[in-house]
Enzyme design. Structure first.
Site, mmCIF file in Angstrom:
data_model
loop_
_atom_site.group_PDB
_atom_site.id
_atom_site.type_symbol
_atom_site.label_atom_id
_atom_site.label_comp_id
_atom_site.label_asym_id
_atom_site.label_seq_id
_atom_site.Cartn_x
_atom_site.Cartn_y
_atom_site.Cartn_z
ATOM 1 N N ASP A 4 -3.575 16.826 72.677
ATOM 2 C CA ASP A 4 -3.345 18.081 71.970
ATOM 3 C C ASP A 4 -2.793 19.116 72.953
ATOM 4 O O ASP A 4 -3.233 19.187 74.108
ATOM 5 C CB ASP A 4 -4.663 18.569 71.371
ATOM 6 N N GLU A 33 1.509 16.655 71.873
ATOM 7 C CA GLU A 33 2.239 17.840 71.425
ATOM 8 C C GLU A 33 2.927 18.466 72.639
ATOM 9 O O GLU A 33 2.334 19.240 73.384
ATOM 10 C CB GLU A 33 1.265 18.848 70.800
#
Length: 268
Positions: A4, A33
């Site tokens: 993340d 991400e």
């Protein structure tokens, strides 16, 4: 392994993590991400998609694919798959796995919705002027995701027109916002057919050419029409229909008339 906000980490750390994991299991996949965010790191130190060349074996959520196909993340503009203006050259690159961004399509995670932000259905419901076409464009977009070379990613319920009742950031919302409503119908079989087709033909090369109303893709014995305009188009070759993302296909004495935007797959 999913990371993340991977862009807040640094390139060296991510490469070290990958090396350590590959020593345990050489078949693992790392992805994250890779947003290029403000931090104390230097521009070339960030583990972001912009620095993919420094960590070429880590996959990224392809936000260019998302924004170009779905439309603006925080604005009203629509994308190639949702009724906006279409750049056929850019669409071709996205379907080929974004070779202008990644050395191999397997490092491009092709998606249009995830747990964050608006669902595709809510985006269409908010910004598409012709609300009667919401499901047509959603099924078209879902088909585009399955066609694109790379790592295919669908949000749970995307195949069932999932809505969060217009709530974008729903991590604190109750079940009636985040819960799945099982809308089962012919659209599910269409979705499953595109997934099966992707699995069966993923090893085949794609030759993509433009035509008046979109793109033609030649893949093995198949010809795929990615029709991005609502104007009717007549396909006159002797072929059988494999799958279409829309039911609006009329048989004529010359062949088939393709009415709506959509993905139409024929086998010669």
């Amino acid at each position: 392994f999913r990371f993340d906000l991977m862009g807040l980490m640094d390139v060296e750390t991510m490469n070290q993590i990958r090396e350590a994991l590959m020593n345990i299991n050489p078949h693992i996949t790392l992805y994250g991400e890779g947003w290029h965010m403000d931090s104390m790191l230097g521009e070339r130190e960030k583990a972001s998609q912009q620095n993919y060349d420094l960590m070429p074996h880590i996959a990224h959520f392809n936000d260019t694919f998302r924004n170009e196909i779905k439309g603006d993340l925080h604005g009203p503009a629509l994308g190639f798959g949702t009724g906006g203006d279409v750049d056929l050259n850019e669409l071709k690159q996205l379907l080929l796995g974004s070779p202008h961004k990644f050395s191999d399509p397997m490092y491009s995670i092709n998606y249009v919705e995830c747990h964050d932000n608006s669902t595709l259905f809510d985006k269409l419901n908010e910004d598409l002027p012709q609300i009667e076409y919401i499901k047509t464009y959603q099924m078209f977009t879902n088909a585009l995701v399955s066609l694109a070379k790379g790592m295919t990613f669908y949000h749970a319920g995307q195949e069932m027109f999932r809505t969060k009742q217009g709530v974008e950031n729903s991590y604190q919302s109750p079940d009636y916002i985040n819960g799945l409503v099982y809308d089962i119908g012919p659209h599910i079989e269409t979705f499953k057919s595109f997934i099966s087709y992707q699995k069966e033909t993923r090893h085949l090369d794609m030759d993509i050419q433009a035509f008046d109303l979109g793109l033609k893709i030649y893949k093995g014995r198949d010809i795929i029409f990615v029709k991005t305009a609502q104007h009717p188009y007549t396909y006159e070759e002797k072929s059988s229909i494999l799958i279409t993302s829309t039911s609006n296909v009329n048989t004529t004495h010359d062949g088939y008339q393709l009415t709506d935007v959509g993905v139409y797959i024929f086998r010669t």
